[in-house]
Design a protein around this motif. Structure first.
Motif, PDB file in Angstrom:
ATOM      1  N   GLY A   2       0.856  -1.132  -0.013  1.00 39.50           N
ATOM      2  CA  GLY A   2      -0.116  -0.097  -0.169  1.00 39.50           C
ATOM      3  C   GLY A   2       0.792   1.080   0.140  1.00 39.50           C
ATOM      4  O   GLY A   2       2.017   1.491  -0.126  1.00 39.50           O
ATOM      5  N   GLY A   3       0.212   2.336   0.172  1.00 38.23           N
ATOM      6  CA  GLY A   3       0.985   3.552   0.090  1.00 38.23           C
ATOM      7  C   GLY A   3       1.136   4.265  -1.244  1.00 38.23           C
ATOM      8  O   GLY A   3       0.684   3.336  -2.265  1.00 38.23           O
ATOM      9  N   GLU A   4       1.950   5.481  -1.329  1.00 34.99           N
ATOM     10  CA  GLU A   4       1.754   6.259  -2.510  1.00 34.99           C
ATOM     11  C   GLU A   4       2.757   5.402  -3.681  1.00 34.99           C
ATOM     12  O   GLU A   4       3.877   4.987  -3.185  1.00 34.99           O
ATOM     13  N   PRO A   5       2.610   5.568  -5.087  1.00 33.02           N
ATOM     14  CA  PRO A   5       3.223   4.855  -5.859  1.00 33.02           C
ATOM     15  C   PRO A   5       4.509   5.909  -6.019  1.00 33.02           C
ATOM     16  O   PRO A   5       4.629   6.944  -5.482  1.00 33.02           O
ATOM     17  N   PRO A   6       5.448   5.533  -7.005  1.00 30.27           N
ATOM     18  CA  PRO A   6       6.776   6.465  -7.212  1.00 30.27           C
ATOM     19  C   PRO A   6       6.477   7.767  -7.876  1.00 30.27           C
ATOM     20  O   PRO A   6       7.198   8.776  -7.504  1.00 30.27           O
ATOM     21  N   VAL A   7       5.369   7.844  -8.799  1.00 26.46           N
ATOM     22  CA  VAL A   7       5.113   8.917  -9.467  1.00 26.46           C
ATOM     23  C   VAL A   7       3.627   8.735  -9.166  1.00 26.46           C
ATOM     24  O   VAL A   7       2.885   7.969  -9.691  1.00 26.46           O
ATOM     25  N   THR A   8       2.845  10.212  -8.822  1.00 26.35           N
ATOM     26  CA  THR A   8       1.144   9.856  -8.774  1.00 26.35           C
ATOM     27  C   THR A   8       0.757  10.837  -9.564  1.00 26.35           C
ATOM     28  O   THR A   8       1.335  11.633 -10.605  1.00 26.35           O
ATOM     29  N   ALA A   9      -0.606  10.522  -9.774  1.00 29.48           N
ATOM     30  CA  ALA A   9      -1.480  11.272 -10.927  1.00 29.48           C
ATOM     31  C   ALA A   9      -1.437  12.584 -10.618  1.00 29.48           C
ATOM     32  O   ALA A   9      -1.737  13.509 -11.495  1.00 29.48           O
ATOM     33  N   ALA A  10      -1.395  13.022  -9.446  1.00 24.02           N
ATOM     34  CA  ALA A  10      -1.592  14.483  -8.740  1.00 24.02           C
ATOM     35  C   ALA A  10      -0.183  15.082  -9.207  1.00 24.02           C
ATOM     36  O   ALA A  10      -0.251  16.278 -10.004  1.00 24.02           O
ATOM     37  N   GLU A  11       1.023  14.605  -9.452  1.00 22.97           N
ATOM     38  CA  GLU A  11       2.181  15.080  -9.871  1.00 22.97           C
ATOM     39  C   GLU A  11       2.059  15.281 -11.365  1.00 22.97           C
ATOM     40  O   GLU A  11       2.414  16.012 -12.072  1.00 22.97           O
ATOM     41  N   ALA A  12       1.493  14.043 -12.124  1.00 23.99           N
ATOM     42  CA  ALA A  12       1.102  14.341 -13.549  1.00 23.99           C
ATOM     43  C   ALA A  12       0.493  15.374 -13.927  1.00 23.99           C
ATOM     44  O   ALA A  12       0.626  16.103 -14.786  1.00 23.99           O
ATOM     45  N   ALA A  13      -0.716  15.647 -13.303  1.00 25.57           N
ATOM     46  CA  ALA A  13      -1.402  16.800 -13.558  1.00 25.57           C
ATOM     47  C   ALA A  13      -0.744  18.067 -13.338  1.00 25.57           C
ATOM     48  O   ALA A  13      -1.269  18.912 -14.049  1.00 25.57           O
ATOM     49  N   ALA A  14      -0.036  18.412 -12.228  1.00 19.74           N
ATOM     50  CA  ALA A  14       0.794  19.585 -12.118  1.00 19.74           C
ATOM     51  C   ALA A  14       1.657  19.936 -13.177  1.00 19.74           C
ATOM     52  O   ALA A  14       1.838  20.890 -13.638  1.00 19.74           O
ATOM     53  N   ALA A  15       2.193  18.700 -13.924  1.00 21.15           N
ATOM     54  CA  ALA A  15       3.003  18.886 -14.953  1.00 21.15           C
ATOM     55  C   ALA A  15       2.419  19.160 -16.099  1.00 21.15           C
ATOM     56  O   ALA A  15       2.740  20.102 -17.075  1.00 21.15           O
ATOM     57  N   LEU A  16       1.254  18.703 -16.429  1.00 21.66           N
ATOM     58  CA  LEU A  16       0.239  18.908 -17.545  1.00 21.66           C
ATOM     59  C   LEU A  16      -0.259  20.346 -17.268  1.00 21.66           C
ATOM     60  O   LEU A  16      -0.542  21.023 -18.515  1.00 21.66           O
ATOM     61  N   ARG A  17      -0.463  20.892 -16.114  1.00 21.76           N
ATOM     62  CA  ARG A  17      -0.888  22.246 -16.051  1.00 21.76           C
ATOM     63  C   ARG A  17       0.154  23.286 -16.629  1.00 21.76           C
ATOM     64  O   ARG A  17      -0.110  24.310 -17.631  1.00 21.76           O
ATOM     65  N   VAL A  18       1.511  22.896 -16.599  1.00 19.90           N
ATOM     66  CA  VAL A  18       2.699  23.456 -17.069  1.00 19.90           C
ATOM     67  C   VAL A  18       2.516  23.372 -18.499  1.00 19.90           C
ATOM     68  O   VAL A  18       2.602  24.498 -19.439  1.00 19.90           O
ATOM     69  N   LEU A  19       2.511  22.125 -19.217  1.00 22.35           N
ATOM     70  CA  LEU A  19       2.326  21.935 -20.578  1.00 22.35           C
ATOM     71  C   LEU A  19       1.078  22.762 -21.445  1.00 22.35           C
ATOM     72  O   LEU A  19       1.359  23.452 -22.479  1.00 22.35           O
TER      73      LEU A  19
END
Length: 373
Positions: free
Chosen positions: A337-354
């Motif tokens: 359990g617990g967080e994966p090494p890269v989260t969807a929230a982190e991906a969303a933050a990068a997509l906001r920049v893109l």
């Protein structure tokens, strides 16, 4: 899903993985790394190309091949798979990830997770609602040079960082074609969403959220349909400025990293060796292979008031690259359990920049995002 704990008297069964796509991402990155990870079993590969099916069976003799993603989803829905990995074209990421999560199966998606931050957040909400792992494959967080930069910053070797320069530059004067270079907006082609996804993710990982974005994006090569020469400038909320270049039209390549602080700077040329090793058929754990290790001639240099190209500054040993760490962390998250090494929230933050970069390049203005918008 398998019982991740097994029994006290039997080994823990591996998590069975279905891989959708066996092009560059699937065959060079995902399949070898999955196969090299203790606790994961590459069970099924989906590709409609008979030659790629044969390639997958030759490279991974235990694997079964199917022609469609739907066949992978059917196996997952029947309880025969424990994880689905999407290495398929960008436009398929959202619908296939949605279908997998709705079938009750954890998902790893190659970058970019989606076309927009809103789509990424919707996927994240679905995964959270179902209590399922959703992660994005950002392997460049485990590049040797990035790990070295991160350690230098954490150790205070640079002092307060003022400017971060990062480049993925290539010289490919002739377009190669395919969906990655398609001008169809639905394909999410072009370098902004391809290599730019890596560089933006690295910048946000090091320096936190973006406050504003400025970008320049061009189609330089005759016959090209999507951006092949793009520059992104990020002003982070903490004041650091990141300057990022992605290009297929660079006749003379610049430094991979240049990081400038109030105490020292660090410059690094060349690329992490792991992709080249994987392309050549080497695998993590192969006998006699020092995985991710770079020769001294490739080390970066650290100094102040120095010219690294003429011998200024001190050489800094590059930390070994560690792509296997991503799937090891995925296996651990599935088991414990617990967080994966890269989260969807982190991906969303990068997509906001893109997304902001695309608007900036089209309208010729700086775009403010996040709380600063």
């Amino acid at each position: 899903m398998n019982d991740p704990l097994g029994t006290p008297h039997s080994p823990r069964p591996p998590f069975r993985v279905g891989l959708v796509g066996y092009g560059l991402a699937g065959s060079v990155f995902h399949a070898p790394l999955i196969a090299a990870t203790e606790g994961l079993l590459l069970d099924t590969v989906s590709t409609s190309d008979p030659e790629r099916q044969a390639q997958a069976r030759a490279e991974h003799p235990q694997v079964r091949t199917v022609a469609t993603p739907e066949a992978v989803l059917d196996r997952a829905a029947a309880g025969e798979l424990d994880l689905i990995v999407l290495a398929s074209p960008n436009k398929t990421h959202v619908p296939l990830a949605t279908a997998a999560l709705e079938a009750g199966v954890p998902v790893v998606v190659d970058k970019p997770l989606a076309a927009t931050a809103a789509e990424a957040e919707k996927l994240a909400a679905l995964a959270a609602d179902r209590g399922l792992l959703l992660s994005v494959f950002q392997n460049r967080r485990w590049d040797n040079d990035f790990l070295t930069v991160r350690k230098l910053i954490e150790d205070g070797a640079l002092g307060e960082v003022w400017r971060f320069e990062s480049r993925f530059e290539r010289w490919r004067p002739q377009p190669k074609g395919g969906w990655r270079e398609s001008g169809d907006p639905a394909e999410l082609g072009g370098l902004l969403y391809d290599l730019g996804s890596h560089l933006v993710d690295q910048a946000l990982t090091l320096f936190g959220p973006a406050a504003s974005v400025y970008a320049e994006s061009d189609i330089r090569r005759p016959g090209a349909e999507a951006d092949d020469d793009t520059f992104i400038a990020i002003t982070h909320a903490n004041g650091v400025r990141s300057h990022l270049w992605v290009s297929a039209t660079t006749a003379l390549l610049g430094s991979r990293f240049r990081v400038l602080g109030n105490r020292a700077g660090y410059t690094k040329h060349g690329l992490d060796p792991q992709e080249a090793a994987l392309r050549e058929g080497q695998r993590p754990g192969d006998e006699g292979v020092e995985w991710g290790v770079e020769k001294r001639t490739g080390w970066g240099r650290l100094g102040a008031g120095a010219a690294p190209r003429s011998g200024g500054g001190e050489p800094v040993e590059t930390l070994p690259g560690d792509y296997p760490a991503y799937y090891a962390a995925i296996e651990r998250a599935l088991r414990e359990g617990g967080e994966p090494p890269v989260t969807a929230a982190e991906a969303a933050a990068a997509l906001r920049v893109l997304e902001a970069a695309r608007i900036s390049a089209a309208e010729g203005r700086t775009v403010r995002i996040g709380a600063a918008a």
